[in-house]
Design a protein around this motif. Sequence first.
Motif, PDB file in Angstrom:
ATOM      1  N   THR A   1       0.993  17.804  13.874  1.00  0.00           N
ATOM      2  CA  THR A   1       0.142  17.743  15.056  1.00  0.00           C
ATOM      3  C   THR A   1      -1.254  17.191  14.790  1.00  0.00           C
ATOM      4  OG1 THR A   1      -0.495  20.053  14.670  1.00  0.00           O
ATOM      5  CG2 THR A   1       1.327  19.640  16.203  1.00  0.00           C
ATOM      6  N   SER A   2      -1.716  17.240  13.540  1.00  0.00           N
ATOM      7  CA  SER A   2      -3.091  16.822  13.269  1.00  0.00           C
ATOM      8  C   SER A   2      -3.200  15.601  12.358  1.00  0.00           C
ATOM      9  CB  SER A   2      -3.874  17.980  12.630  1.00  0.00           C
ATOM     10  OG  SER A   2      -3.979  19.064  13.521  1.00  0.00           O
ATOM     11  N   VAL A   3      -2.105  15.221  11.702  1.00  0.00           N
ATOM     12  CA  VAL A   3      -2.140  14.050  10.820  1.00  0.00           C
ATOM     13  C   VAL A   3      -1.115  13.014  11.256  1.00  0.00           C
ATOM     14  CG1 VAL A   3      -1.835  13.208   8.458  1.00  0.00           C
ATOM     15  CG2 VAL A   3      -2.975  15.402   8.858  1.00  0.00           C
ATOM     16  N   LEU A   4       0.138  13.415  11.343  1.00  0.00           N
ATOM     17  CA  LEU A   4       1.189  12.449  11.641  1.00  0.00           C
ATOM     18  C   LEU A   4       0.981  11.769  12.989  1.00  0.00           C
ATOM     19  CD1 LEU A   4       3.841  11.102  10.899  1.00  0.00           C
ATOM     20  CD2 LEU A   4       5.044  13.049  11.940  1.00  0.00           C
TER      21      LEU A   4
ATOM     22  N   ALA B   1      -0.166  13.575  -0.494  1.00  0.00           N
ATOM     23  CA  ALA B   1      -1.009  12.844   0.462  1.00  0.00           C
ATOM     24  C   ALA B   1      -0.485  11.422   0.636  1.00  0.00           C
ATOM     25  CB  ALA B   1      -2.456  12.826  -0.011  1.00  0.00           C
ATOM     26  N   GLY B   2      -0.066  10.789  -0.483  1.00  0.00           N
ATOM     27  CA  GLY B   2       0.512   9.458  -0.384  1.00  0.00           C
ATOM     28  C   GLY B   2       1.800   9.467   0.425  1.00  0.00           C
ATOM     29  N   LEU B   3       2.649  10.454   0.166  1.00  0.00           N
ATOM     30  CA  LEU B   3       3.879  10.576   0.950  1.00  0.00           C
ATOM     31  C   LEU B   3       3.582  10.866   2.412  1.00  0.00           C
ATOM     32  CD1 LEU B   3       6.037  12.643  -1.574  1.00  0.00           C
ATOM     33  CD2 LEU B   3       6.376  10.244  -0.925  1.00  0.00           C
ATOM     34  N   GLY B   4       2.503  11.627   2.655  1.00  0.00           N
ATOM     35  CA  GLY B   4       2.127  11.950   4.031  1.00  0.00           C
ATOM     36  C   GLY B   4       1.695  10.746   4.832  1.00  0.00           C
ATOM     37  N   GLN B   5       1.219   9.702   4.136  1.00  0.00           N
ATOM     38  CA  GLN B   5       0.815   8.480   4.838  1.00  0.00           C
ATOM     39  C   GLN B   5       1.959   7.479   4.982  1.00  0.00           C
ATOM     40  OE1 GLN B   5      -2.630   7.271   2.471  1.00  0.00           O
ATOM     41  NE2 GLN B   5      -3.950   7.809   4.186  1.00  0.00           N
TER      42      GLN B   5
ATOM     43  N   MET C   1      -8.848   4.830   8.049  1.00  0.00           N
ATOM     44  CA  MET C   1      -7.452   5.248   8.136  1.00  0.00           C
ATOM     45  C   MET C   1      -6.887   5.625   6.770  1.00  0.00           C
ATOM     46  SD  MET C   1      -4.647   5.819   9.642  1.00  0.00           S
ATOM     47  CE  MET C   1      -2.956   6.015   9.096  1.00  0.00           C
ATOM     48  N   TRP C   2      -6.918   4.715   5.810  1.00  0.00           N
ATOM     49  CA  TRP C   2      -6.186   4.934   4.565  1.00  0.00           C
ATOM     50  C   TRP C   2      -6.970   5.758   3.552  1.00  0.00           C
ATOM     51  CZ3 TRP C   2      -1.609   4.126   6.010  1.00  0.00           C
ATOM     52  CH2 TRP C   2      -1.272   3.054   6.843  1.00  0.00           C
ATOM     53  N   PHE C   3      -8.289   5.613   3.511  1.00  0.00           N
ATOM     54  CA  PHE C   3      -9.087   6.327   2.519  1.00  0.00           C
ATOM     55  C   PHE C   3      -9.446   7.728   2.991  1.00  0.00           C
ATOM     56  CE2 PHE C   3     -13.126   7.398   0.405  1.00  0.00           C
ATOM     57  CZ  PHE C   3     -12.776   7.207  -0.924  1.00  0.00           C
ATOM     58  N   PHE C   4     -10.011   7.831   4.181  1.00  0.00           N
ATOM     59  CA  PHE C   4     -10.512   9.138   4.614  1.00  0.00           C
ATOM     60  C   PHE C   4      -9.420  10.066   5.125  1.00  0.00           C
ATOM     61  CE2 PHE C   4     -14.514   6.854   4.399  1.00  0.00           C
ATOM     62  CZ  PHE C   4     -15.347   7.814   3.856  1.00  0.00           C
ATOM     63  N   THR C   5      -8.320   9.540   5.616  1.00  0.00           N
ATOM     64  CA  THR C   5      -7.221  10.455   5.962  1.00  0.00           C
ATOM     65  C   THR C   5      -6.588  11.043   4.706  1.00  0.00           C
ATOM     66  OG1 THR C   5      -5.625   8.631   6.098  1.00  0.00           O
ATOM     67  CG2 THR C   5      -6.720   9.287   8.135  1.00  0.00           C
ATOM     68  N   SER C   6      -6.569  10.246   3.620  1.00  0.00           N
ATOM     69  CA  SER C   6      -6.089  10.790   2.342  1.00  0.00           C
ATOM     70  C   SER C   6      -6.997  11.919   1.860  1.00  0.00           C
ATOM     71  CB  SER C   6      -6.025   9.676   1.291  1.00  0.00           C
ATOM     72  OG  SER C   6      -5.609  10.182   0.043  1.00  0.00           O
TER      73      SER C   6
ATOM     74  N   GLY D   1       0.809  -1.209   0.000  1.00  0.00           N
ATOM     75  CA  GLY D   1       0.000   0.000   0.000  1.00  0.00           C
ATOM     76  C   GLY D   1       0.842   1.258   0.000  1.00  0.00           C
ATOM     77  N   MET D   2       1.930   1.237   0.763  1.00  0.00           N
ATOM     78  CA  MET D   2       2.812   2.396   0.857  1.00  0.00           C
ATOM     79  C   MET D   2       3.518   2.652  -0.472  1.00  0.00           C
ATOM     80  SD  MET D   2       6.034   2.863   3.474  1.00  0.00           S
ATOM     81  CE  MET D   2       6.786   1.336   2.902  1.00  0.00           C
ATOM     82  N   VAL D   3       4.081   1.609  -1.063  1.00  0.00           N
ATOM     83  CA  VAL D   3       4.783   1.750  -2.333  1.00  0.00           C
ATOM     84  C   VAL D   3       3.812   2.134  -3.443  1.00  0.00           C
ATOM     85  CG1 VAL D   3       6.090   0.503  -4.099  1.00  0.00           C
ATOM     86  CG2 VAL D   3       6.632   0.174  -1.680  1.00  0.00           C
ATOM     87  N   GLY D   4       2.610   1.543  -3.419  1.00  0.00           N
ATOM     88  CA  GLY D   4       1.632   1.820  -4.463  1.00  0.00           C
ATOM     89  C   GLY D   4       1.230   3.271  -4.529  1.00  0.00           C
ATOM     90  N   ALA D   5       1.029   3.889  -3.363  1.00  0.00           N
ATOM     91  CA  ALA D   5       0.598   5.277  -3.341  1.00  0.00           C
ATOM     92  C   ALA D   5       1.615   6.205  -3.984  1.00  0.00           C
ATOM     93  CB  ALA D   5       0.339   5.712  -1.889  1.00  0.00           C
ATOM     94  N   VAL D   6       2.897   5.869  -3.819  1.00  0.00           N
ATOM     95  CA  VAL D   6       3.961   6.704  -4.393  1.00  0.00           C
ATOM     96  C   VAL D   6       4.297   6.266  -5.821  1.00  0.00           C
ATOM     97  CG1 VAL D   6       6.337   7.476  -4.118  1.00  0.00           C
ATOM     98  CG2 VAL D   6       4.898   7.143  -2.099  1.00  0.00           C
ATOM     99  N   ALA D   7       4.391   4.950  -6.027  1.00  0.00           N
ATOM    100  CA  ALA D   7       4.787   4.439  -7.339  1.00  0.00           C
ATOM    101  C   ALA D   7       3.769   4.789  -8.412  1.00  0.00           C
ATOM    102  CB  ALA D   7       4.973   2.922  -7.276  1.00  0.00           C
ATOM    103  N   GLY D   8       2.481   4.842  -8.045  1.00  0.00           N
ATOM    104  CA  GLY D   8       1.470   5.218  -9.018  1.00  0.00           C
ATOM    105  C   GLY D   8       1.734   6.595  -9.594  1.00  0.00           C
ATOM    106  N   GLY D   9       2.095   7.520  -8.724  1.00  0.00           N
ATOM    107  CA  GLY D   9       2.401   8.865  -9.197  1.00  0.00           C
ATOM    108  C   GLY D   9       3.675   8.921 -10.012  1.00  0.00           C
ATOM    109  N   VAL D  10       4.702   8.182  -9.588  1.00  0.00           N
ATOM    110  CA  VAL D  10       5.983   8.192 -10.293  1.00  0.00           C
ATOM    111  C   VAL D  10       5.838   7.583 -11.686  1.00  0.00           C
ATOM    112  CG1 VAL D  10       8.327   7.260 -10.295  1.00  0.00           C
ATOM    113  CG2 VAL D  10       7.331   8.162  -8.171  1.00  0.00           C
ATOM    114  N   LEU D  11       5.194   6.402 -11.777  1.00  0.00           N
ATOM    115  CA  LEU D  11       5.053   5.729 -13.068  1.00  0.00           C
ATOM    116  C   LEU D  11       4.161   6.520 -14.019  1.00  0.00           C
ATOM    117  CD1 LEU D  11       4.674   2.001 -11.941  1.00  0.00           C
ATOM    118  CD2 LEU D  11       6.615   3.031 -13.115  1.00  0.00           C
TER     119      LEU D  11
END
Length: 474
Positions: free
Chosen positions: A367-370, A311-315, A292-297, A158-168
């Motif tokens: 303070t509000s996300v991380l 947002a992907g990097l933030g998660q 967690m993963w959908f609504f925080t994004s 999930g972590m790699v996908g959120a970033v790799a999707g944007g990169v590719l």
Amino acid sequence: MTSTRADSQVVKPYTGPSWLVLALACACQFMVILDVAIVNVALPAVQRDLGFTDTGLVWVVNGYVLAFAGFMLLGGRAADLFGHRRMLVSGLALFSLASLAAGLATSAEMLVAARTAQGLGGAILAPATLAVINTCFSAGVQRGRAFGAWSASGGVGGMVGAVAGGVLTTGLSWRWVFLINVPIGAVLIAVAMASLTARPGRREVMDLAGAITGTAGLAALIYGVMQTADNAWGSAGVLAPVVAGVFLLAIFLVVEQRFATAPMMPLRLFSNRSVAVSNAMLLLFGGIAIAMWFFTSLLMQNVLGYSALYAGLGQTPAAVMFVLVARFAVGWLPKTGVRLLVLAGCASFVAGFAWFSQAGVGSHYVTSVLGPALLVSIGIGLVFPTLMASATADVQPRDAGIVGGLANTAGQVGGSVALAVFATAAAARTASHSSSSFSPEALASGYELVFGLAVGFALAIAAVSLLLPSRQRN
């Protein structure tokens, strides 16, 4: 590692070293979860190139989810009947070929069909990976660590996908978010053939009545829930498939209980209190994962103004925390028992989502996300691998596939229903806001309600955990 139990009467289920078998199971799980996350970032580019309508575009995601969740039980039973290696390789082959078709798609219809085939491949593959772990690793610390690594690999996906999707998508093309699966799948097929032992299929007739009613019932139920994105809960577009799904599942239970000589899902499995209670908690856990993963994004993008990539990097820190905790959590299971780890995770959920509910326009990331995201991810790392281990604990090897399919199905169905409930609740709260319903303030109000509901889900999981046996084998 250990051979299968005496009642299975089959040869040792692996031929390769233990680390290779575990790496294979983890890589398969990584690929399945990666594909869910990596596609989301590419959707705008897909829409531009293939001419999707807004409503049609959602089926690039929904087609996959519908087949994945709807066919999971059937995939699990097939693994038990036809062999874990055979079905794992078949799932990998179908997933890879469907990925190739998706990457080469020239029309919207072709892409949706390919994504549906990918979901079917995933439904065959996912329970087979759990069955491999359950039959290849001995109960206790060894199997617990294997489940922890398997769960962590999903978090990495999930972590790699959120970033790799944007990169590719940015650096190459959206087509590569699908094509990347082809070489990965080829390597995994070769590893599976080398590290797992083929065994003859069981001489049992496939329960066709159960397969048809169970699969159609799940698919209809999930399809109906998906329709809530565009229709009210009381509309015919939602009620008709939901009622049909419930009716078919009721028939499925009657068939399994009274008529099937070799049932697709033996109801005797639910006499195992650990299996029954853990699957009930996995249904509820689906809501935690969605929140967690959908609504925080969405919170980061729609309220704090981040791009999808940021947002992907933030998660990412939360995903790393989940991986670290999951890697070791189930290793503690023989000493702590399931209940203690689940209750500790639920306490972390409550604290994290209560903190999330305070976020609004002008809030700061640290303070509000991380902070709250790390708390929730600690809870996920404690609860998810523990529940997966508990849901498959102390079952005979001949049932390993269907038990793995049941556990995966519970999480998928729970997540689908929770997404519909949360989205409806958030939309209603947002629409009732005094300002524009599309303003960041109004959207923040809706997300606040979602995080409050997630606290309720966490408390429900804690309450259900009290029904678990005080101690169990894992």
